[in-house]
Scaffold this active site. Structure first.
Site, mmCIF file in Angstrom:
data_model
loop_
_atom_site.group_PDB
_atom_site.id
_atom_site.type_symbol
_atom_site.label_atom_id
_atom_site.label_comp_id
_atom_site.label_asym_id
_atom_site.label_seq_id
_atom_site.Cartn_x
_atom_site.Cartn_y
_atom_site.Cartn_z
ATOM 1 N N ARG A 1 2.769 64.886 64.871
ATOM 2 C CA ARG A 1 3.621 66.074 65.091
ATOM 3 C C ARG A 1 3.931 66.778 63.790
ATOM 4 O O ARG A 1 4.958 67.427 63.654
ATOM 5 C CB ARG A 1 4.907 65.682 65.806
ATOM 6 N N ASP B 1 4.197 64.681 72.490
ATOM 7 C CA ASP B 1 4.015 66.120 72.690
ATOM 8 C C ASP B 1 3.980 66.890 71.369
ATOM 9 O O ASP B 1 3.873 68.112 71.361
ATOM 10 C CB ASP B 1 5.122 66.682 73.593
ATOM 11 N N GLY B 2 4.115 66.160 70.251
ATOM 12 C CA GLY B 2 4.061 66.817 68.948
ATOM 13 C C GLY B 2 5.340 67.510 68.536
ATOM 14 O O GLY B 2 5.404 68.114 67.462
ATOM 15 N N ARG C 1 9.072 70.155 55.138
ATOM 16 C CA ARG C 1 9.263 69.085 54.169
ATOM 17 C C ARG C 1 8.117 69.073 53.165
ATOM 18 O O ARG C 1 7.021 69.570 53.452
ATOM 19 C CB ARG C 1 9.397 67.724 54.865
ATOM 20 N N ARG D 1 -0.738 57.549 52.696
ATOM 21 C CA ARG D 1 0.018 56.328 52.954
ATOM 22 C C ARG D 1 -0.906 55.121 52.798
ATOM 23 O O ARG D 1 -2.130 55.280 52.684
ATOM 24 C CB ARG D 1 0.550 56.329 54.400
ATOM 25 N N ASP E 1 2.036 52.680 57.892
ATOM 26 C CA ASP E 1 1.796 54.118 58.024
ATOM 27 C C ASP E 1 2.989 54.937 57.563
ATOM 28 O O ASP E 1 2.893 56.165 57.457
ATOM 29 C CB ASP E 1 1.435 54.475 59.471
ATOM 30 N N ASN E 2 4.115 54.274 57.284
ATOM 31 C CA ASN E 2 5.299 54.961 56.760
ATOM 32 C C ASN E 2 5.552 54.634 55.293
ATOM 33 O O ASN E 2 6.597 55.000 54.754
ATOM 34 C CB ASN E 2 6.549 54.579 57.563
ATOM 35 N N ASP F 1 9.183 59.794 55.791
ATOM 36 C CA ASP F 1 9.331 59.545 57.228
ATOM 37 C C ASP F 1 10.707 58.980 57.576
ATOM 38 O O ASP F 1 10.846 57.843 58.018
ATOM 39 C CB ASP F 1 8.219 58.623 57.735
#
Length: 589
Positions: free
Chosen positions: A163, A195-196, A259, A266, A336-337, A346
């Site tokens: 997203r 849904d992004g 941002r 990552r 992944d964060n 994140d």
């Protein structure tokens, strides 16, 4: 052209440069701007100030977009959820907010110091369209990044920017390259079952916390590394969410956050390539990262991948020690964060400690309490081990053994930084080394705090504000003033008086006066942090299209060490209200 870098250094570092000199070097400076991909303007910088763009017609992304010019891009032009192979990015255009979008807040510091934009741009239609995803600036293709990751300890395969869309790369007046992402900007190939979209509550939290973390690190020699936030736009676009995954589905409102980070790569960016045996692309990516973000490493050095790993191990250990020093718990420390540049990214179900509880878990989705405050250092090592496994195809047998040794050094790096930061928090500036007595000194204070559930932030802040001699006398008579509400809690522990005595002796042995101690402590111990209940007040007001609270809280969080009368009236440094105990956050956003 050989003089251009020198001219740049002089213009940046010398506050005594006269306007005439700046004007004399304009031609050379414009060459510099062209080299770095800056927008070309006909204006120089009078009064030693960088030019701030007052409208987005002049403002441009870098001429050379490094990512799209370096790496292969997904050949599928249709935007639908799918498995993607052999590329790092897919071209994805943001989905605009349609129903009554409103600019809830901007961060003037990021606009001016990072993006070279005059704050007045917020009033322009084009800026509003840009930060809400309604337009894409000419000359760039927005990208969604493909990556994988270990989530709660298990490999989750392809994840990616589900997203978020990277709008472009910008190079500012300092030569810094920043990647601008719009989070909550709609469906991408990596949206999986989502849904992004992003809702107001999660967007407000990310917007505020990234700036809170940035400000919290400023007194330290090393800032708390973090992504930044420039703006938040809210809308009446409906979004359906089950916040706590309990069947209580409700309609919320969509929002987007603009941002920024130097890079959004990552650990999972490398993991997916190794898992899918895309080794040539893995090598290209790591070489790119080394060349652009680790300039001290020689690309021609046969040991460059080991040197890269060592840097990431060191910087990650330092980042987590910084987290611990301010009571920050990330909440979802999946690979992944975890940034490959060791910056905090994140912001989801995070939380700052109120009463000191090392087992604190802010994320209600974390049933196994994997990402508690006390486990963050161990999780950091787990994630670094996954990074090590990801780069194994680039290492020979000897280097593989050395990588294991480097990883084993993580704990020592973390412990050293942790001790340094906590001694700073107690006023021992430039404490050179630490022994077992020092470790016990810190451990006893934390144990007293844990037993009494004393507020983490205010323990250190109130110790900053009181004379230790006064405190010692007050402890003898049990008459600490009520304004020091945390010290009132601590005085009930049998060990606290003795600990204060030891504290005073250690300061005396170090030759540190009480006034010097207080001076140091007041600079590194914040009075204001983004407590969950404070964030919640901003969320609720923002959901009512009242943006005063989010903007006021942002300004307070930018100056967390400075007494603010209005913040005091609102109770930001007081015991959290009783209703705050009922607040919960989750991965749903």
């Amino acid at each position: 052209m050989a003089l251009v870098p020198l001219i740049f250094i002089l213009l940046y570092h010398s506050k005594s440069v006269m306007c005439g000199l700046i004007n004399e070097t304009c031609n050379e400076y414009f060459q510099l701007k062209h080299v770095f991909g800056y927008p070309i303007t006909d204006k120089c910088y009078p009064n030693n100030h960088w030019y701030l763009f007052k409208n987005t017609d002049e403002w441009r992304f870098a001429t050379q977009q490094m990512l799209i010019s370096t790496f292969p891009v997904d050949g599928e032009s249709q935007n639908y959820v799918r498995e993607v192979k052999d590329v790092l990015f897919s071209v994805v255009y943001p989905t605009s907010l349609k129903n009554n979008p409103k600019l809830a807040a901007i961060n003037e510091e990021v606009l001016t110091a990072v993006l070279d934009l005059d704050p007045s741009v917020k009033d322009s239609t084009k800026f509003m369209q840009f930060v809400s995803g309604n337009i894409v600036l000419p000359g760039v293709k927005p990208l969604a990044h493909r990556y994988g990751g270990h989530q709660f300890g298990y490999w989750a395969d392809q994840l990616g920017d589900g997203r978020a869309v990277m709008l472009g790369e910008y190079v500012n007046h300092l030569g810094e390259r920043w990647e601008l992402q719009l989070k909550g900007s709609g469906l991408t190939p990596y949206s999986r079952r989502g849904d992004g979209k992003a809702v107001i509550r999660s967007s407000v939290r990310e917007f505020l916390c990234s700036e809170a973390m940035h400000a919290l690190g400023l007194p330290f020699l090393i800032c708390i590394p973090t992504s930044r936030a420039a703006s938040i736009v809210v809308s009446d676009d409906p979004v359906i969410r089950d916040q706590f995954y309990n069947g209580n589905i409700k309609k919320e409102r969509a929002a987007v956050v603009l941002r920024l980070a130097k890079s959004w790569f990552r650990i999972g960016s490398l993991e997916i390539l190794t898992t899918d045996k895309e080794i040539d692309l893995l090598k290209s990516l790591v070489d790119f990262i080394i060349e652009n973000y680790f300039p001290s490493i020689d690309l021609n050095d046969p040991g460059k991948y080991l040197a890269f790993f060592q840097e990431v191990v060191q910087q990650t250990a330092i980042m987590i020690a910084l987290w611990q020093s301010v009571g920050f718990t990330h909440g979802v420390c999946n690979t992944d964060n975890f940034s490959i540049l060791s910056i905090t990214i994140d912001y989801g179900p995070f939380g700052f400690l109120d009463g000191y509880d090392p087992k604190f878990v802010p994320n209600t989705s974390d049933d196994e309490e994997r990402y508690s405050y006390e486990k963050q250092p161990d999780v950091g090592k787990f994630n670094l081990n996954k990074l090590c496994l990801a780069i194994l195809p680039l290492l020979n047998k000897r280097q593989t053994k050395e990588a294991s040794m480097i990883l084993n050094g993580y704990a020592s790096i973390y412990k050293t930084k942790f001790m340094e930061l906590f001694f700073d928090k107690l006023g021992f500036e430039n404490h050179a080394s630490y022994d077992e007595d020092d470790e016990q000194f810190i451990a006893i204070l934390l144990k007293v705090m844990e037993d009494t559930k004393a507020d983490f932030t205010m323990t250190f802040r109130e110790l900053s504000e009181v004379s230790l001699e006064t405190l010692s006398n007050q402890l003898k008579h049990q008459n600490i003033p009520k304004k020091w509400w945390t010290l009132n809690v601590l005085q009930n522990h049998d060990w606290f008086s003795k600990w204060v005595e030891v504290y005073m002796n250690k300061l005396s042995e170090a030759g540190i006066s009480d006034s010097k101690r207080q001076d140091v402590m007041l600079k590194v111990n914040p009075r204001y942090i983004l407590r969950n209940w404070i964030a919640q007040t901003a969320i609720e007001k923002t959901e009512q299209n009242n943006f005063e609270e989010i903007n006021f809280i942002l300004e307070v969080l930018k100056r967390p060490y400075t007494y603010d009368e209005k913040a005091e009236e609102k109770g930001y440094a007081s015991p959290p209200p009783n209703w705050a105990r009922q607040l919960k956050v989750s991965c749903s956003s």
